[in-house]
Scaffold this motif. Structure first.
Motif, PDB file in Angstrom:
ATOM      1  N   ASP A 156      89.155 -30.040  64.653  1.00  0.00           N
ATOM      2  CA  ASP A 156      90.344 -29.593  65.375  1.00  0.00           C
ATOM      3  C   ASP A 156      90.032 -29.624  66.863  1.00  0.00           C
ATOM      4  O   ASP A 156      89.159 -28.895  67.349  1.00  0.00           O
ATOM      5  N   SER A 157      90.732 -30.470  67.593  1.00  0.00           N
ATOM      6  CA  SER A 157      90.384 -30.734  68.991  1.00  0.00           C
ATOM      7  C   SER A 157      91.017 -29.773  69.984  1.00  0.00           C
ATOM      8  O   SER A 157      90.782 -29.888  71.193  1.00  0.00           O
ATOM      9  N   HIS A 158      91.822 -28.813  69.513  1.00  0.00           N
ATOM     10  CA  HIS A 158      92.401 -27.842  70.452  1.00  0.00           C
ATOM     11  C   HIS A 158      92.711 -26.552  69.713  1.00  0.00           C
ATOM     12  O   HIS A 158      93.701 -26.452  69.000  1.00  0.00           O
ATOM     13  N   MET A 159      91.831 -25.569  69.895  1.00  0.00           N
ATOM     14  CA  MET A 159      92.023 -24.259  69.290  1.00  0.00           C
ATOM     15  C   MET A 159      91.592 -23.177  70.272  1.00  0.00           C
ATOM     16  O   MET A 159      90.991 -23.475  71.311  1.00  0.00           O
ATOM     17  N   HIS A 160      91.919 -21.932  69.931  1.00  0.00           N
ATOM     18  CA  HIS A 160      91.420 -20.773  70.667  1.00  0.00           C
ATOM     19  C   HIS A 160      90.809 -19.830  69.619  1.00  0.00           C
ATOM     20  O   HIS A 160      91.322 -18.733  69.383  1.00  0.00           O
ATOM     21  N   PHE A 205      87.142 -27.308  68.830  1.00  0.00           N
ATOM     22  CA  PHE A 205      86.942 -27.259  70.277  1.00  0.00           C
ATOM     23  C   PHE A 205      87.713 -26.070  70.824  1.00  0.00           C
ATOM     24  O   PHE A 205      88.925 -25.960  70.632  1.00  0.00           O
ATOM     25  N   ASP A 206      87.007 -25.144  71.465  1.00  0.00           N
ATOM     26  CA  ASP A 206      87.653 -23.974  72.061  1.00  0.00           C
ATOM     27  C   ASP A 206      88.212 -24.387  73.419  1.00  0.00           C
ATOM     28  O   ASP A 206      87.456 -24.663  74.357  1.00  0.00           O
ATOM     29  N   ALA A 207      89.537 -24.432  73.512  1.00  0.00           N
ATOM     30  CA  ALA A 207      90.195 -24.931  74.720  1.00  0.00           C
ATOM     31  C   ALA A 207      90.356 -23.873  75.803  1.00  0.00           C
ATOM     32  O   ALA A 207      91.003 -24.117  76.814  1.00  0.00           O
ATOM     33  N   ASN A 208      89.768 -22.694  75.577  1.00  0.00           N
ATOM     34  CA  ASN A 208      89.869 -21.656  76.603  1.00  0.00           C
ATOM     35  C   ASN A 208      88.636 -20.770  76.560  1.00  0.00           C
ATOM     36  O   ASN A 208      88.692 -19.622  76.140  1.00  0.00           O
ATOM     37  N   ALA A 209      87.507 -21.300  76.992  1.00  0.00           N
ATOM     38  CA  ALA A 209      86.287 -20.503  77.062  1.00  0.00           C
ATOM     39  C   ALA A 209      86.374 -19.636  78.310  1.00  0.00           C
ATOM     40  O   ALA A 209      86.110 -20.083  79.421  1.00  0.00           O
TER      41      ALA A 209
END
Length: 259
Positions: free
Chosen positions: A87-91, A247-251
């Motif tokens: 999954d290329s865009h998650m939080h 991928f965590d889109a908001n580290a």
């Protein structure tokens, strides 16, 4: 109807390898379309697995070397196998703490259903100084959005802060607005909107985009241990759905516990 079979395994792909021929596979998947995701984008028809690890992918004759008397043989009947989704865009961490430690209403819809779940959570957690949660759908209201009065009826003495399902708006009660000194005279922050009642000019209970940052000071601050617990929880959940990488889109570098 076609299905994907997803293997969340430790990937050790050895196409057509005979080096491990002495090993007996626990399971062999045959007669399928095996996407190996290796550097050459190899597609094979068979895969042998032992102890949760891939021994080999290759032709029928390659895999025969790994067959034993106790090996489970699964005929895929031309179905598709992948080693796991990415999954290329998650939080994941930011969302997981809500699911583990707050009230999440994304499994219901409608104002009454949201209010019911939030009230149940508040009653079950009387010692919380802030009632916090997430998951409502903005589309369940008109253009003015969710109203503070709905949350006031649940608890008017403690702040209630609910993040929307898409993460771009926040529903709050009168106590939260008062604690942050948000009034009819408070201007919209750059890049955000404080929704206000067109008749009274008072904040209606909806904060959008950067206006949500006004709640930072009174929102729950999760500990490092809580983030760890939540990450382990969501990892198990994702693996159960065949998601092996995210991928965590908001580290959030400003939050040392999260980071």
């Amino acid at each position: 109807m076609s299905y994907f079979v997803v293997l969340v395994l430790s990937i050790g792909l050895m196409v057509g390898c005979t080096e491990n021929a002495s090993k007996t596979a626990d399971m062999i998947l045959t007669n399928g379309t095996i996407y190996t995701e290796d550097a050459n984008n190899t597609v094979a028809k068979n895969v042998a697995v032992k102890d949760g690890k891939i021994l080999s992918v290759g032709t029928t004759s390659d895999i025969e070397n790994y067959k034993g008397a106790s090996t489970q043989i699964i005929d895929l009947k031309c179905e598709t196998v992948m080693p796991g989704f990415f999954d290329s865009h998650m939080h994941p961490a930011m969302s997981a703490v809500d699911y583990v430690f707050s009230v999440v209403v994304s499994d219901v819809s409608g104002v009454e259903s949201y209010a019911k779940k939030i009230k149940e959570f508040a009653v079950a957690n009387p010692d919380l100084k802030v009632i916090q949660g997430a998951g409502y759908y903005r589309s369940d209201w008109d253009e003015l959005g969710p109203r503070k009065e709905t949350l006031d009826a649940i608890d008017s003495t403690s702040p209630i802060i609910m993040l929307s399902n898409d993460g771009h708006s926040m529903w709050v009660n009168s106590k939260a607005l008062k604690m942050d000194e948000i009034t009819k005279d408070t201007p919209n922050p750059e890049g955000g909107i404080i929704q206000k009642d067109p008749k009274t000019g008072e904040p209606s209970g909806l904060l959008q985009e950067s206006a949500m940052d006004l709640m930072k000071d009174i929102s729950i601050k999760y500990s490092k241990e809580q983030y760890k617990e939540a990450i382990l929880w969501v990892q198990k959940l994702l693996n159960s759905r065949g998601i092996a990488n995210v991928f965590d889109a908001n580290a959030n570098l400003d939050n040392p516990n999260y980071y």
